[in-house]
Scaffold this motif. Structure first.
Motif, PDB file in Angstrom:
ATOM      1  N   HIS A  28       0.807  -1.218   0.000  1.00 43.84           N
ATOM      2  CA  HIS A  28       0.000   0.000   0.000  1.00 43.84           C
ATOM      3  C   HIS A  28       0.843   1.273   0.000  1.00 43.84           C
ATOM      4  CE1 HIS A  28      -3.417  -2.594   0.895  1.00 43.84           C
ATOM      5  NE2 HIS A  28      -2.690  -3.135   1.857  1.00 43.84           N
ATOM      6  N   LEU A  29       2.086   1.166   0.430  1.00 39.50           N
ATOM      7  CA  LEU A  29       2.952   2.338   0.519  1.00 39.50           C
ATOM      8  C   LEU A  29       4.327   1.941  -0.016  1.00 39.50           C
ATOM      9  CD1 LEU A  29       2.672   5.268   1.676  1.00 39.50           C
ATOM     10  CD2 LEU A  29       3.784   4.419   3.744  1.00 39.50           C
ATOM     11  N   PRO A  30       4.461   1.848  -1.324  1.00 41.91           N
ATOM     12  CA  PRO A  30       5.718   1.356  -1.906  1.00 41.91           C
ATOM     13  C   PRO A  30       6.855   2.371  -1.796  1.00 41.91           C
ATOM     14  CG  PRO A  30       4.191   2.026  -3.639  1.00 41.91           C
ATOM     15  CD  PRO A  30       3.438   2.120  -2.352  1.00 41.91           C
ATOM     16  N   GLY A  31       8.064   1.823  -1.829  1.00 46.80           N
ATOM     17  CA  GLY A  31       9.246   2.666  -1.925  1.00 46.80           C
ATOM     18  C   GLY A  31       9.802   3.186  -0.628  1.00 46.80           C
ATOM     19  N   THR A  32       9.323   2.680   0.525  1.00 46.27           N
ATOM     20  CA  THR A  32       9.830   3.187   1.801  1.00 46.27           C
ATOM     21  C   THR A  32      11.176   2.581   2.171  1.00 46.27           C
ATOM     22  OG1 THR A  32       8.711   1.472   3.090  1.00 46.27           O
ATOM     23  CG2 THR A  32       7.477   3.502   2.646  1.00 46.27           C
ATOM     24  N   GLY A  33      11.485   1.400   1.618  1.00 43.11           N
ATOM     25  CA  GLY A  33      12.696   0.693   2.014  1.00 43.11           C
ATOM     26  C   GLY A  33      12.495  -0.220   3.202  1.00 43.11           C
ATOM     27  N   VAL A  34      11.314  -0.156   3.827  1.00 48.66           N
ATOM     28  CA  VAL A  34      11.002  -1.042   4.959  1.00 48.66           C
ATOM     29  C   VAL A  34       9.691  -1.773   4.675  1.00 48.66           C
ATOM     30  CG1 VAL A  34      12.259   0.323   6.661  1.00 48.66           C
ATOM     31  CG2 VAL A  34       9.853   0.842   6.203  1.00 48.66           C
ATOM     32  N   GLY A  35       9.424  -2.000   3.405  1.00 48.42           N
ATOM     33  CA  GLY A  35       8.137  -2.519   2.970  1.00 48.42           C
ATOM     34  C   GLY A  35       7.820  -3.923   3.408  1.00 48.42           C
ATOM     35  N   GLU A  36       8.811  -4.681   3.915  1.00 47.80           N
ATOM     36  CA  GLU A  36       8.524  -6.035   4.375  1.00 47.80           C
ATOM     37  C   GLU A  36       7.781  -6.047   5.707  1.00 47.80           C
ATOM     38  OE1 GLU A  36      12.021  -8.364   4.481  1.00 47.80           O
ATOM     39  OE2 GLU A  36      12.392  -8.251   2.323  1.00 47.80           O
ATOM     40  N   ALA A  37       7.841  -4.971   6.460  1.00 48.26           N
ATOM     41  CA  ALA A  37       7.119  -4.901   7.737  1.00 48.26           C
ATOM     42  C   ALA A  37       5.617  -4.978   7.472  1.00 48.26           C
ATOM     43  CB  ALA A  37       7.458  -3.610   8.469  1.00 48.26           C
ATOM     44  N   THR A  38       4.910  -5.769   8.263  1.00 46.16           N
ATOM     45  CA  THR A  38       3.466  -5.891   8.087  1.00 46.16           C
ATOM     46  C   THR A  38       2.738  -4.779   8.832  1.00 46.16           C
ATOM     47  OG1 THR A  38       3.141  -7.316  10.015  1.00 46.16           O
ATOM     48  CG2 THR A  38       3.688  -8.390   7.909  1.00 46.16           C
ATOM     49  N   GLY A  59       9.164  19.858  12.552  1.00 40.70           N
ATOM     50  CA  GLY A  59       8.923  18.772  11.620  1.00 40.70           C
ATOM     51  C   GLY A  59       9.404  19.079  10.223  1.00 40.70           C
ATOM     52  N   SER A  60       9.615  20.363   9.916  1.00 38.89           N
ATOM     53  CA  SER A  60      10.114  20.747   8.589  1.00 38.89           C
ATOM     54  C   SER A  60      11.506  20.186   8.319  1.00 38.89           C
ATOM     55  CB  SER A  60      10.125  22.272   8.443  1.00 38.89           C
ATOM     56  OG  SER A  60      10.927  22.856   9.467  1.00 38.89           O
ATOM     57  N   LEU A  61      12.215  19.752   9.378  1.00 42.78           N
ATOM     58  CA  LEU A  61      13.526  19.124   9.191  1.00 42.78           C
ATOM     59  C   LEU A  61      13.394  17.704   8.658  1.00 42.78           C
ATOM     60  CD1 LEU A  61      15.373  20.239  12.462  1.00 42.78           C
ATOM     61  CD2 LEU A  61      15.506  21.268  10.180  1.00 42.78           C
ATOM     62  N   ARG A  62      12.172  17.149   8.693  1.00 39.41           N
ATOM     63  CA  ARG A  62      11.921  15.776   8.236  1.00 39.41           C
ATOM     64  C   ARG A  62      10.731  15.770   7.282  1.00 39.41           C
ATOM     65  NH1 ARG A  62      13.257  16.342  13.336  1.00 39.41           N
ATOM     66  NH2 ARG A  62      11.098  16.891  13.812  1.00 39.41           N
ATOM     67  N   PRO A  63      10.867  16.403   6.120  1.00 43.90           N
ATOM     68  CA  PRO A  63       9.707  16.547   5.230  1.00 43.90           C
ATOM     69  C   PRO A  63       9.282  15.251   4.542  1.00 43.90           C
ATOM     70  CG  PRO A  63      11.674  17.422   4.192  1.00 43.90           C
ATOM     71  CD  PRO A  63      12.055  17.096   5.600  1.00 43.90           C
ATOM     72  N   GLU A  64      10.198  14.293   4.391  1.00 43.50           N
ATOM     73  CA  GLU A  64       9.894  13.060   3.675  1.00 43.50           C
ATOM     74  C   GLU A  64      10.040  11.855   4.613  1.00 43.50           C
ATOM     75  OE1 GLU A  64       8.732  13.306   0.727  1.00 43.50           O
ATOM     76  OE2 GLU A  64       9.206  15.430   0.450  1.00 43.50           O
ATOM     77  N   LEU A  65       9.417  10.753   4.226  1.00 46.80           N
ATOM     78  CA  LEU A  65       9.538   9.536   5.028  1.00 46.80           C
ATOM     79  C   LEU A  65      10.979   9.078   5.130  1.00 46.80           C
ATOM     80  CD1 LEU A  65       6.440   7.432   3.893  1.00 46.80           C
ATOM     81  CD2 LEU A  65       6.759   8.679   6.041  1.00 46.80           C
ATOM     82  N   ALA A  66      11.751   9.303   4.086  1.00 52.22           N
ATOM     83  CA  ALA A  66      13.167   8.917   4.125  1.00 52.22           C
ATOM     84  C   ALA A  66      13.909   9.664   5.225  1.00 52.22           C
ATOM     85  CB  ALA A  66      13.822   9.189   2.771  1.00 52.22           C
ATOM     86  N   ASP A  67      13.501  10.896   5.511  1.00 51.43           N
ATOM     87  CA  ASP A  67      14.132  11.669   6.586  1.00 51.43           C
ATOM     88  C   ASP A  67      13.742  11.125   7.956  1.00 51.43           C
ATOM     89  OD1 ASP A  67      15.185  13.569   4.669  1.00 51.43           O
ATOM     90  OD2 ASP A  67      13.155  14.386   4.538  1.00 51.43           O
ATOM     91  N   VAL A  68      12.562  10.529   8.055  1.00 52.33           N
ATOM     92  CA  VAL A  68      12.101   9.942   9.306  1.00 52.33           C
ATOM     93  C   VAL A  68      12.810   8.617   9.571  1.00 52.33           C
ATOM     94  CG1 VAL A  68      10.102   8.915  10.463  1.00 52.33           C
ATOM     95  CG2 VAL A  68       9.866  11.086   9.235  1.00 52.33           C
ATOM     96  N   LEU A  69      13.060   7.848   8.498  1.00 54.76           N
ATOM     97  CA  LEU A  69      13.593   6.499   8.645  1.00 54.76           C
ATOM     98  C   LEU A  69      15.110   6.457   8.729  1.00 54.76           C
ATOM     99  CD1 LEU A  69      11.197   4.745   6.122  1.00 54.76           C
ATOM    100  CD2 LEU A  69      11.161   4.565   8.611  1.00 54.76           C
ATOM    101  N   GLY A  70      15.809   7.288   7.974  1.00 51.18           N
ATOM    102  CA  GLY A  70      17.267   7.304   8.015  1.00 51.18           C
ATOM    103  C   GLY A  70      17.895   6.127   7.289  1.00 51.18           C
ATOM    104  N   GLU A  71      19.187   5.935   7.515  1.00 50.77           N
ATOM    105  CA  GLU A  71      19.946   4.918   6.784  1.00 50.77           C
ATOM    106  C   GLU A  71      19.889   3.549   7.444  1.00 50.77           C
ATOM    107  OE1 GLU A  71      23.898   6.333   6.273  1.00 50.77           O
ATOM    108  OE2 GLU A  71      23.298   8.066   5.042  1.00 50.77           O
ATOM    109  N   ARG A  72      19.492   3.458   8.689  1.00 45.51           N
ATOM    110  CA  ARG A  72      19.422   2.171   9.386  1.00 45.51           C
ATOM    111  C   ARG A  72      18.060   2.050  10.070  1.00 45.51           C
ATOM    112  NH1 ARG A  72      21.118   0.121  14.550  1.00 45.51           N
ATOM    113  NH2 ARG A  72      21.781  -2.062  14.408  1.00 45.51           N
ATOM    114  N   PRO A  73      17.003   1.906   9.259  1.00 51.25           N
ATOM    115  CA  PRO A  73      15.659   1.967   9.828  1.00 51.25           C
ATOM    116  C   PRO A  73      15.185   0.685  10.493  1.00 51.25           C
ATOM    117  CG  PRO A  73      15.532   1.679   7.473  1.00 51.25           C
ATOM    118  CD  PRO A  73      16.996   1.824   7.799  1.00 51.25           C
ATOM    119  N   VAL A  74      15.845  -0.460  10.221  1.00 47.25           N
ATOM    120  CA  VAL A  74      15.367  -1.745  10.745  1.00 47.25           C
ATOM    121  C   VAL A  74      16.506  -2.457  11.472  1.00 47.25           C
ATOM    122  CG1 VAL A  74      14.167  -3.895  10.196  1.00 47.25           C
ATOM    123  CG2 VAL A  74      13.799  -1.890   8.771  1.00 47.25           C
TER     124      VAL A  74
END
Length: 461
Positions: A94-104, A129-144
């Motif tokens: 439902h939300l492709p391209g996050t990089g953590v898409g295997e999480a249910t 919150g303007s420092l984290r405008p995109e989901l990639a900014d919320v998740l970072g390089e080591r999200p899992v």
């Protein structure tokens, strides 16, 4: 004419006020406001304050932090109930391209998706919150950092993703979906993403001096679904009633019951002894009772919502300090004070409206091997299975309309109870998820898996 507060005994009201006063004084909170709910409405309110120029009451907004997550979980469960998503769906569907898409979806709701606890970069609770405008900014390089589904690991970014999931499926903002689907139907007109007057200011209290420092009140932006909301004790009291009983305009009683069921691994090392996590709700066993709800904190604010379904008591506590108060303990104590001082008066016993002979034939004593059980048919139309002596597996079962029954809780939740009948129509035994329950221990007139020794029961000689 009596007021709701007069419905509690004077001694109970004083005990509640004393507990709140001690918490505010010893916790050095600029202000603390609390409420107790019973019978579907507020029956007591109390507050203590020393600053902010107002006497806080049930209409003053405080920031509620992670209680926001429960609201987000309600939105997600609505999507599931409408058939738009499945809890077993991977996020990628439902939300492709996050990089953590295997999480249910279920894993994100229960904090078992393996995601990091916090967002990388500057302390997100104290920066715009303007420092984290995109989901990639919320998740970072080591999200899992953990394998999905293996352990409970509380994750704020996980609920950010759930908010984004709601937006992707609904086509509107998380805030708009929340307002339209939850806040307005439940009448929570003092719950909002941004503060509305009157509201408390957020304070930090110096740990070694009776001095205070104002905390910043940041808009969390993308992280809003994890902790943005402001609310009042009166609004959260209404929300507590909803979480206990459901409301078909938002979620059914069955779905809120599902949210309260443990969903995180029982051995979760991050959880305190006797606690767990459902789908957006914290669970705790304390003082012999099961409590559910959620806590919340953001710089300048602490919040707690605690509910005991068995006692028909809920407590809300809100404070405007960064630390110092243990609001979880306070909430549990407020529930305990009412539950012990004024035990819930049971509803009058009522008989079944209609007696069906085919169901009546099922009730009575049954044996699973040598374990004795009692099966009862209650006025709510459910079957109740419970051990006769020592503690053991028990559950209620709802009818499926075809002669079978489905378990509602415990070990037998979701399992099928099937009465097996002889050619003449009488009941031979019960099949419960392949377990055979007989009228006598290892009844030799019933087909028992593994068979029954033809010589029967015997002594030593």
């Amino acid at each position: 004419m009596t007021t709701p507060q007069e419905e509690l005994l004077p001694g109970t009201r004083r005990a509640l006020l004393h507990r709140v006063a001690v918490a505010q004084s010893e916790g050095r909170a600029p202000s603390l406001v609390a409420a107790v709910v019973r019978g579907g409405r507020v029956v007591w309110e109390g507050s203590r304050t020393s600053v902010d120029g107002h006497g806080p009451d049930g209409d003053v907004q405080y920031r509620i932090g992670s209680i926001t997550k429960t609201f987000t979980a309600v939105l997600v469960m609505r999507l599931r109930d409408e058939g738009l998503i499945d809890l077993a769906d991977p996020l990628e569907k439902h939300l492709p391209g996050t990089g953590v898409g295997e999480a249910t979806v279920a894993g994100l709701l229960a904090h078992t998706g393996g995601l990091a606890a916090e967002s990388p970069g500057p302390w997100w609770e104290r920066t715009p919150g303007s420092l984290r405008p995109e989901l990639a900014d919320v998740l970072g390089e080591r999200p899992v950092p953990h394998p999905g589904g293996r352990r409970f690991h509380y994750s704020n970014p996980g609920y950010t993703l759930l908010g984004a999931l709601v937006e992707a499926v609904r086509g509107v903002s998380w805030e708009e979906a929340l307002r339209r689907e939850v806040l307005e139907p439940l009448g929570l007109d003092r719950t909002s993403a941004h503060p509305r007057m009157p509201h408390a200011g957020g304070w930090a209290v110096h740990p070694w001096a009776d001095a205070m420092l104002p905390e910043p009140l940041e808009d969390l932006g993308r992280m809003a679904p994890a902790g943005q909301l402001w609310s009042t004790t009166r609004d959260l009291a209404r929300f507590a009633v909803f979480l206990a009983n459901g409301d078909d305009r938002v979620l059914s009683a069955a779905t809120v019951r599902e949210m309260r069921a443990p969903a995180a691994p029982s051995e979760a090392p991050d959880l305190a002894a006797g606690s767990g996590y459902g789908l957006g709700l914290q669970l705790q066993h304390q003082d012999g009772r099961l409590l559910f709800g959620h806590s919340g904190s953001l710089p300048g604010f602490l919040a707690n919502l605690t509910i005991s379904l068995a006692d028909d008591v809920a407590a809300v506590a809100l404070a405007n300090c960064t630390s110092g108060l243990l609001l979880g303990s306070l909430g549990a104590d407020l529930v305990r004070i009412v539950a012990e001082a004024e035990p819930r008066i049971p509803e009058p016993w009522k008989p079944l409206q209609h007696v069906e002979p085919a169901v009546l034939e099922l009730v009575g004593q049954w044996y699973w091997g040598t374990y004795g059980f009692a099966l009862r048919w209650t006025a709510d139309g459910l079957l109740s299975l419970a051990p006769l002596a020592r503690a053991g597996r028990q559950s209620r079962f709802e009818p499926n309309g075809d002669g079978t029954w489905t378990g509602l809780e415990g070990y037998y939740a979701g399992e099928l109870l099937t009465p097996v009948r002889r050619p003449d129509g009488t009941v031979s035994h019960l099949d419960l998820g392949s377990f055979v329950f007989t009228r006598q221990p290892y009844d030799d007139e019933t087909v028992v898996p593994g068979g029954v020794d033809p010589e029967g029961w015997r002594g030593i000689g």
